[in-house]
Design a protein around this motif. Structure first.
Motif, PDB file in Angstrom:
ATOM      1  N   PHE A  22     -33.356 -34.426   9.007  1.00 36.36           N
ATOM      2  CA  PHE A  22     -34.285 -34.906  10.040  1.00 36.36           C
ATOM      3  C   PHE A  22     -33.892 -36.297  10.516  1.00 36.36           C
ATOM      4  N   TRP A  23     -33.145 -37.031   9.680  1.00 33.37           N
ATOM      5  CA  TRP A  23     -32.717 -38.377  10.048  1.00 33.37           C
ATOM      6  C   TRP A  23     -31.925 -38.370  11.355  1.00 33.37           C
ATOM      7  N   PHE A  24     -31.214 -37.259  11.589  1.00 29.60           N
ATOM      8  CA  PHE A  24     -30.360 -37.185  12.773  1.00 29.60           C
ATOM      9  C   PHE A  24     -31.173 -37.046  14.058  1.00 29.60           C
ATOM     10  N   SER A  25     -32.379 -36.510  13.931  1.00 25.64           N
ATOM     11  CA  SER A  25     -33.163 -36.325  15.139  1.00 25.64           C
ATOM     12  C   SER A  25     -34.616 -36.693  14.909  1.00 25.64           C
ATOM     13  N   PHE A  46     -23.588 -49.868  11.412  1.00 27.10           N
ATOM     14  CA  PHE A  46     -23.108 -49.630  12.774  1.00 27.10           C
ATOM     15  C   PHE A  46     -22.241 -50.797  13.239  1.00 27.10           C
ATOM     16  N   SER A  47     -22.634 -52.026  12.866  1.00 30.73           N
ATOM     17  CA  SER A  47     -21.849 -53.184  13.288  1.00 30.73           C
ATOM     18  C   SER A  47     -20.469 -53.166  12.649  1.00 30.73           C
ATOM     19  N   LEU A  48     -20.352 -52.502  11.505  1.00 27.05           N
ATOM     20  CA  LEU A  48     -19.046 -52.373  10.863  1.00 27.05           C
ATOM     21  C   LEU A  48     -18.240 -51.229  11.476  1.00 27.05           C
ATOM     22  N   GLY A  49     -18.833 -50.607  12.489  1.00 27.50           N
ATOM     23  CA  GLY A  49     -18.116 -49.546  13.194  1.00 27.50           C
ATOM     24  C   GLY A  49     -18.346 -48.148  12.620  1.00 27.50           C
ATOM     25  N   ALA A  50     -19.420 -47.985  11.837  1.00 30.81           N
ATOM     26  CA  ALA A  50     -19.680 -46.674  11.228  1.00 30.81           C
ATOM     27  C   ALA A  50     -20.122 -45.662  12.272  1.00 30.81           C
ATOM     28  N   LYS A  51     -19.751 -44.397  12.037  1.00 28.79           N
ATOM     29  CA  LYS A  51     -20.250 -43.310  12.873  1.00 28.79           C
ATOM     30  C   LYS A  51     -21.565 -42.818  12.250  1.00 28.79           C
ATOM     31  N   ARG A  52     -22.350 -42.092  13.043  1.00 30.52           N
ATOM     32  CA  ARG A  52     -23.643 -41.614  12.541  1.00 30.52           C
ATOM     33  C   ARG A  52     -23.493 -40.818  11.249  1.00 30.52           C
ATOM     34  N   ARG A  53     -22.464 -39.988  11.209  1.00 33.68           N
ATOM     35  CA  ARG A  53     -22.228 -39.163  10.030  1.00 33.68           C
ATOM     36  C   ARG A  53     -21.960 -40.052   8.807  1.00 33.68           C
ATOM     37  N   GLN A  54     -21.247 -41.167   9.026  1.00 36.08           N
ATOM     38  CA  GLN A  54     -20.949 -42.075   7.908  1.00 36.08           C
ATOM     39  C   GLN A  54     -22.198 -42.822   7.450  1.00 36.08           C
ATOM     40  N   THR A  61     -24.030 -40.300   5.214  1.00 29.41           N
ATOM     41  CA  THR A  61     -23.519 -40.062   3.861  1.00 29.41           C
ATOM     42  C   THR A  61     -23.477 -41.335   3.021  1.00 29.41           C
ATOM     43  N   LEU A  62     -23.178 -42.476   3.643  1.00 31.79           N
ATOM     44  CA  LEU A  62     -23.017 -43.698   2.853  1.00 31.79           C
ATOM     45  C   LEU A  62     -24.320 -44.456   2.647  1.00 31.79           C
ATOM     46  N   LEU A  63     -25.293 -44.220   3.534  1.00 31.96           N
ATOM     47  CA  LEU A  63     -26.529 -44.997   3.425  1.00 31.96           C
ATOM     48  C   LEU A  63     -27.768 -44.123   3.237  1.00 31.96           C
ATOM     49  N   VAL A  64     -27.975 -43.170   4.128  1.00 28.11           N
ATOM     50  CA  VAL A  64     -29.234 -42.416   4.107  1.00 28.11           C
ATOM     51  C   VAL A  64     -29.370 -41.576   2.835  1.00 28.11           C
ATOM     52  N   VAL A  65     -28.328 -40.829   2.507  1.00 32.66           N
ATOM     53  CA  VAL A  65     -28.416 -39.962   1.326  1.00 32.66           C
ATOM     54  C   VAL A  65     -28.650 -40.770   0.047  1.00 32.66           C
ATOM     55  N   PRO A  66     -27.811 -41.793  -0.225  1.00 33.07           N
ATOM     56  CA  PRO A  66     -28.079 -42.562  -1.447  1.00 33.07           C
ATOM     57  C   PRO A  66     -29.417 -43.294  -1.440  1.00 33.07           C
ATOM     58  N   SER A  67     -29.852 -43.790  -0.276  1.00 36.64           N
ATOM     59  CA  SER A  67     -31.150 -44.487  -0.221  1.00 36.64           C
ATOM     60  C   SER A  67     -32.286 -43.546  -0.554  1.00 36.64           C
ATOM     61  N   ALA A  68     -32.155 -42.290  -0.137  1.00 35.90           N
ATOM     62  CA  ALA A  68     -33.243 -41.334  -0.340  1.00 35.90           C
ATOM     63  C   ALA A  68     -33.228 -40.750  -1.744  1.00 35.90           C
TER      64      ALA A  68
END
Lengths: 258, 273
Positions: free
Chosen positions: B100-103, B172-180, B183-190
């Motif tokens: 759901f994070w994506f939309s 995002f400021s580091l140039g991350a794509k939404r998918r990154q 996987t790198l932030l949303v999943v571990p945070s949750a």
């Protein structure tokens, strides 16, 4: 110098929609930054400094104006400049080492390679022996050192530092300021540094841009004519005292004038 | 977990440790006393042995059932459907919640649905599911799955919503794509949110399996209890109840163990700024 307008902010305005009313955060902000220089932005709180930084970082599209890096516009292009904020924003589940190399990880660089590239700077930033620790095991100052290193390791020529030392105590802040100058002199990055602290701006910068109260405009631009390397005792020199008084007056006018 | 109190003089700490010991003693003591009282009550005729049986009788029946292999098979059957439903429900539910994070829009549309589906008594659907999927293993797994999937989705979505927006900006400021960022932030945070849902879900999953077996089944502890009840074999009903209690405690402990392992990996010490 050929690169006096390396980073060029031209007529940038940003309006936000606030309940049907357009509220202007920054208005017609223009300045050029020479490659390799250290420029501070000083202004009363709420003058739209963070908005300006988000525009330059490509995270926020401006209502009008352009931001150019060299010959290309970087409007809406994230990842072109390094960005550091007051909060360290380290990922708590990653080690310091994995946090500082986050930028490289995002670009698909292998961990080993990224770590090798980071090694000389780790020592420089006073983070030796902390590589394997998690952020919560470090003090606020050390975490901010890691955040600084992460910003440096993005490999970008332009770094935006948004009150990076604002939350630190005086001594820790001084240490980090010295580290920053040290690293900057070696790497010759172009640094744009937002601060509330007049002394900090004077100690670090080549030039200081003063912004007005919201909506933010460029009020003045001053040159800090002090030799490098800088030391804290230079803050007591008569020339600097005069510059400081001038800055204080400008800022005070901004807060008191309607 | 309680934090040790460092500033207290050693005598006070000693006392604290002793009292903790005493608490454990009391806990186990109470259990033993209850069982002893039950046994005593049955022997002295305070409790009707037909309805209440007695601990020794229950134990004897359990041993006989174990030796024939029936009990063991039923335990395996119920455990398998519970664990499978739990695993599927947690994984699929968490994935749905995280995605759901994506939309934002999809999440906003789905939110009231999740709330209603969560409030819906899914056990009431058991007869329909048994007719749809048969009296075999799959209907039990599906019921256990339905019991857990919605709560798992809600936990994961809450976690995804709670991601620090400043961290998102930074990535995002580091140039991350939404998918990154995902996987790198949303999943571990949750992860802490997902983990905290596991304890509740294992119990829900077991309830689903057992009710499925109540409705129609040829195996499992739920079926054993229903069968024993209809034949007035209340001793066997008690065996079922006791075994189920032990099983659910064991599964709960296993989940707590899993929780500890997972939270060490995704250390939740993110409160210090």
């Amino acid at each position: 110098m050929p690169d006096v307008d390396y980073l060029s902010v031209r007529g940038v305005s940003k309006q936000f929609d606030s309940g049907g009313n357009a509220v202007s955060a920054i208005e017609d902000v223009s300045f050029d930054i020479a490659r390799g220089s250290f420029v501070s932005i000083l202004g009363p709180s709420g003058c739209g400094k963070s908005t300006l930084f988000n525009v330059i970082a490509g995270l926020l599209p401006p209502t009008a104006g352009d931001v150019r890096l060299g010959d290309t516009s970087i409007i809406g292009k994230a990842g072109q400049v390094g960005y550091m904020l007051q909060k360290d924003l380290l990922l708590p589940w990653r080690t310091i080492e994995d946090n500082i190399t986050l930028g490289q990880t995002l670009r698909g660089i292998r961990k080993r390679t990224a770590r090798q590239a980071a090694a000389p700077l780790i020592d420089r930033c006073g983070l030796a022996h902390f590589e394997k620790k998690k952020p919560h095991q470090l003090s606020g100052g050390m975490r901010q050192r890691a955040a600084l290193l992460r910003t440096l390791l993005t490999g970008k020529d332009v770094l935006l530092l948004d009150e990076p030392f604002g939350a630190l105590d005086a001594i820790t802040r001084l240490q980090l300021q010295m580290t920053l100058i040290d690293v900057w002199q070696e790497t010759r990055k172009t640094i744009l540094f937002v601060t509330h602290d007049v002394d900090e701006a004077l100690l670090l910068s080549d030039e200081i841009i003063v912004l007005t109260q919201r909506p933010g405009r460029v009020r003045a631009r001053l040159t800090v004519d002090l030799p490098r390397p800088r030391t804290p005792d230079m803050l007591a020199s008569p020339d600097l005292m005069q510059l400081k008084a001038q800055l204080m007056t400008l800022l005070l006018q901004e807060v008191t004038e309607p | 977990m309680t934090k040790p109190v460092r500033d207290l003089p050693s005598g006070v700490q000693e006392e604290k440790r002793l009292s903790r010991h005493a608490v454990n003693l009391w806990r186990w003591g109470l259990l033993i006393a209850l069982i002893a009282l039950w046994e005593l009550g049955a022997r002295l005729g305070w409790l009707d042995p037909f309805f209440f049986s007695s601990p020794t009788e229950i134990f004897r029946t359990a041993v006989t059932k174990w030796q024939t292999g029936d009990l063991w098979r039923d335990i395996a059957y119920t455990s398998a459907s519970t664990l499978l439903g739990f695993a599927l429900g947690t994984v699929i539910g968490s994935l749905i919640g995280l995605l759901f994070w994506f939309s934002r829009r999809a999440a906003l549309v789905a939110e009231p649905w999740l709330v209603v589906l969560n409030a819906l008594p899914k056990l009431a659907l058991a007869p329909v599911l048994v007719i749809l999927f048969g009296i075999g293993f799959s209907s039990k797994v599906i019921l256990a799955f339905l019991m857990t999937v919605i709560t798992a989705a809600i936990s994961a979505w809450s976690g995804a919503k709670a991601v620090d927006p400043a961290l998102t900006t930074l990535l995002f400021s580091l140039g991350a794509k939404r998918r990154q960022v995902f996987t790198l932030l949303v999943v571990p945070s949750a992860m802490p949110w997902i983990i905290s849902g596991l304890r509740v879900n294992i119990a829900l999953s077991m309830a689903g399996s057992i009710v499925g077996e109540f409705i129609a089944s040829d195996r499992g502890l739920g079926r054993m209890i229903v069968y024993a009840g209809t034949t007035f074999d209340l001793k066997l009903v008690w065996v079922g109840v006791v075994v189920l209690s032990i099983l659910s405690v064991l599964m709960y402990l296993a989940v707590v163990l899993l929780e500890n392992l997972l939270s060490r990996r995704w250390s939740a010490e993110q409160n210090q700024t």
